[in-house]
Design an enzyme around this catalytic site. Sequence first.
Site: not given
Length: 251
Positions: A24, A26, A29, A41, A71-72, A75, A197
């Site tokens: 977790d 990325n 950052w 990433h 769930e990603n 995005r 998650s």
Amino acid sequence: MTVGYEGAATRTRRAPRHVACVMDGNGRWAERRSLPRTAGHRAAETTVIDIIEAARSAGVEWLSLYAFSTENWSRPSAEVGYLMDLVRHTVRKHASLLHARGIRCRFLGVTDARVPRGLARDFADLTTLTAGNRRMTLTIAFDHGGRGDIVAATRSLIRAGVPAEEVTERSFAAHLPFPDTPDVDLVIRTSGEQRISNFMLWQVAYAEWVFPSVLWPDFRAPHFLECLDHYRHRERRFGGVPAQQNGSTAP
């Protein structure tokens, strides 16, 4: 990270057999550097290889990395597409290294039709290439959801015609994907967030958790080893009471 150390006699001393990482931070950052999320990433690739090497050297037998959740998919499509390309590049770039290190690679999930065929093929090729390796098992959770795994196991039991009264935890686990996977001993979730998650819900039931504040792209071997040290100082009771209270002494 903070941990309350118990008496030396009650501490877990060996390296955890199975460590799982929720990678977790990325996006944050990148945002802190005024960069696009994709830069975070991309920076995470170095961390992945560093942690794989650190785990192998520390004697961890099973390492699971949460790369992409069910769930990603919600995005932005551009970010999802970038992740697919990046993962494919990473798999191809490091396949030979992983094989040379004796690491068996497996991919948990990869059932959604939206996973590019080329990427799924690369996953299958790496799985086949490393199938005979036993130095460490690396599981990449990609297009993975813990609830989905439990539903899939339930459907498998029903199709097998197992009577309800014969369903046990052991028989249920045998219908999960990769049923030989041992329970997770330690979960590391970077960036300080404290959520499960939907990650390997069955396998993390009695895992110890550590939540280092460092973001995943900055996470390195020393951070990982610190997490292992915290684990060694934990007392794992599995619902019981401390050894001193039940009249026995810990080994």
